[in-house]
Design an enzyme around this catalytic site. Structure first.
Site, PDB file in Angstrom:
ATOM      1  N   LYS A   1       0.108   9.449  -7.529  1.00  0.00           N
ATOM      2  CA  LYS A   1      -0.991   9.049  -6.646  1.00  0.00           C
ATOM      3  C   LYS A   1      -0.929   9.805  -5.318  1.00  0.00           C
ATOM      4  O   LYS A   1      -1.967  10.148  -4.742  1.00  0.00           O
ATOM      5  CB  LYS A   1      -0.950   7.531  -6.415  1.00  0.00           C
ATOM      6  CG  LYS A   1      -1.210   6.731  -7.704  1.00  0.00           C
ATOM      7  CD  LYS A   1      -2.587   7.026  -8.285  1.00  0.00           C
ATOM      8  CE  LYS A   1      -2.937   6.184  -9.482  1.00  0.00           C
ATOM      9  NZ  LYS A   1      -4.280   6.438 -10.011  1.00  0.00           N
TER      10      LYS A   1
ATOM     11  N   TYR B   1       4.656   6.876 -10.764  1.00  0.00           N
ATOM     12  CA  TYR B   1       3.273   6.500 -10.438  1.00  0.00           C
ATOM     13  C   TYR B   1       2.931   6.836  -8.980  1.00  0.00           C
ATOM     14  O   TYR B   1       1.884   7.416  -8.692  1.00  0.00           O
ATOM     15  CB  TYR B   1       3.120   5.001 -10.696  1.00  0.00           C
ATOM     16  CG  TYR B   1       1.739   4.441 -10.464  1.00  0.00           C
ATOM     17  CD1 TYR B   1       0.719   4.644 -11.395  1.00  0.00           C
ATOM     18  CD2 TYR B   1       1.447   3.688  -9.323  1.00  0.00           C
ATOM     19  CE1 TYR B   1      -0.555   4.107 -11.178  1.00  0.00           C
ATOM     20  CE2 TYR B   1       0.185   3.156  -9.106  1.00  0.00           C
ATOM     21  CZ  TYR B   1      -0.808   3.363 -10.042  1.00  0.00           C
ATOM     22  OH  TYR B   1      -2.061   2.843  -9.832  1.00  0.00           O
TER      23      TYR B   1
END
Ligand code: NAP
Length: 248
Positions: free
Chosen positions: A159, A155
């Protein structure tokens, strides 16, 4: 802040932060296309809610991992409403585990939705926005893309990648009147953070100078600002909406 006459797409707009972004943009006068992947009913209900408040909205299914489906989503705005002024790349997923336990499949899945999906939609939107010589793209990143987080190698990489895409596209298209920025939320109250449990949330909150979790509205207000003409001289930036958790 006036978005009258503007057409906006919000990916993953049916739930959580995306839902609030759709409601906020619509309340400022934008026609909002609520994108969803599997949650059709959430999107349909939201369209009804916006219309009941005299706003304009429609919805469109597209899995943003797919290059073709992302193209169809952008084309939907152009064919139905004649233009695309605002793209909010909000759709995102998590599949947390410490790296030692994380499967390759869960690494690829998160990168494909969060990073590739954002790239897909930017790529197709920019083509139209360049011809229009105007547009606002707002990508939803995360503070963990800046500072990292144990259990989120997939994740946080996705990002951080979104931040790289944001800055690079901003450099490519700014001369064409297109602004590209990212919003990096901290911990926001949605289904994504609900699963953390009360104890962990309390622990996290201790480190936030404004000692509470954020509301979807906190993020939506910043997105609306970046989608409006008030932000015309801002591009390639990452704005944290995190109660001061991360100070650059
Ligand atoms: P959420 O309620 O789980 O919303 C995620 C949305 O993404 C859902 O509406 C989902 O729609 C959509 N989506 C997932 N996969 C998709 C795909 N392949 N194609 C199209 N749409 C897809 O989570 P949230 O908390 O509101 O998160 C919204 C964004 O904020 C995400 O990018 C997240 O990473 C970011 N963020 C959240 C927090 C937080 O604390 N909540 C913090 C930092 C950043 P379907 O159900 O239809 O698939």
């Amino acid at each position: 802040m006036n978005l009258k006459g503007k057409v906006a797409i919000v990916t993953g707009g049916g739930t959580g932060i995306g839902r609030k972004i759709c409601l906020t943009l619509a309340s400022k006068g934008a026609t909002v296309i609520v994108n969803y992947n599997s949650g059709a009913q959430f999107a349909l209900d939201l369209v009804d809610e916006i219309k009941s408040q005299n706003g304009q909205a429609d919805c469109m299914q597209a899995d943003i991992q797919s290059f073709e489906e992302s193209e169809n989503l952008i084309k939907f705005a152009i064919e139905k409403f004649g233009r695309l002024d605002i793209l909010v790349n909000n759709a995102g997923i998590v599949a947390d585990a410490l790296m030692i336990r994380m499967s390759e499949e869960n690494f690829d899945k998160v990168i494909n939705v969060n990073l590739k999906g954002t790239w897909n939609c930017c790529k197709h939107a920019v083509k139209y926005m360049m011809k229009q010589r105007s547009g606002k793209i707002v990508n939803i990143a995360s503070v963990v893309g800046i500072i990292g987080n144990a259990g989120q190698t997939n994740y946080s990489a996705s990002k951080a990648g979104i931040i790289g895409v944001t800055k690079s596209v901003a450099r490519e298209v700014s001369k064409r009147g297109i602004n590209v920025n990212a919003v990096a939320p901290g911990f926001i109250k949605t289904k994504m953070t609900e699963s953390l449990g009360e104890e962990i949330i309390e622990e996290y909150t201790k480190n936030i100078p404004i000692p509470r979790l954020g509301e979807p509205e906190d993020v939506a207000n910043m997105v609306a600002f970046l989608a409006s003409d008030l932000s015309n001289y801002i591009t390639g930036q990452v704005i944290n909406v995190d109660g001061g958790l991360v100070m650059n």
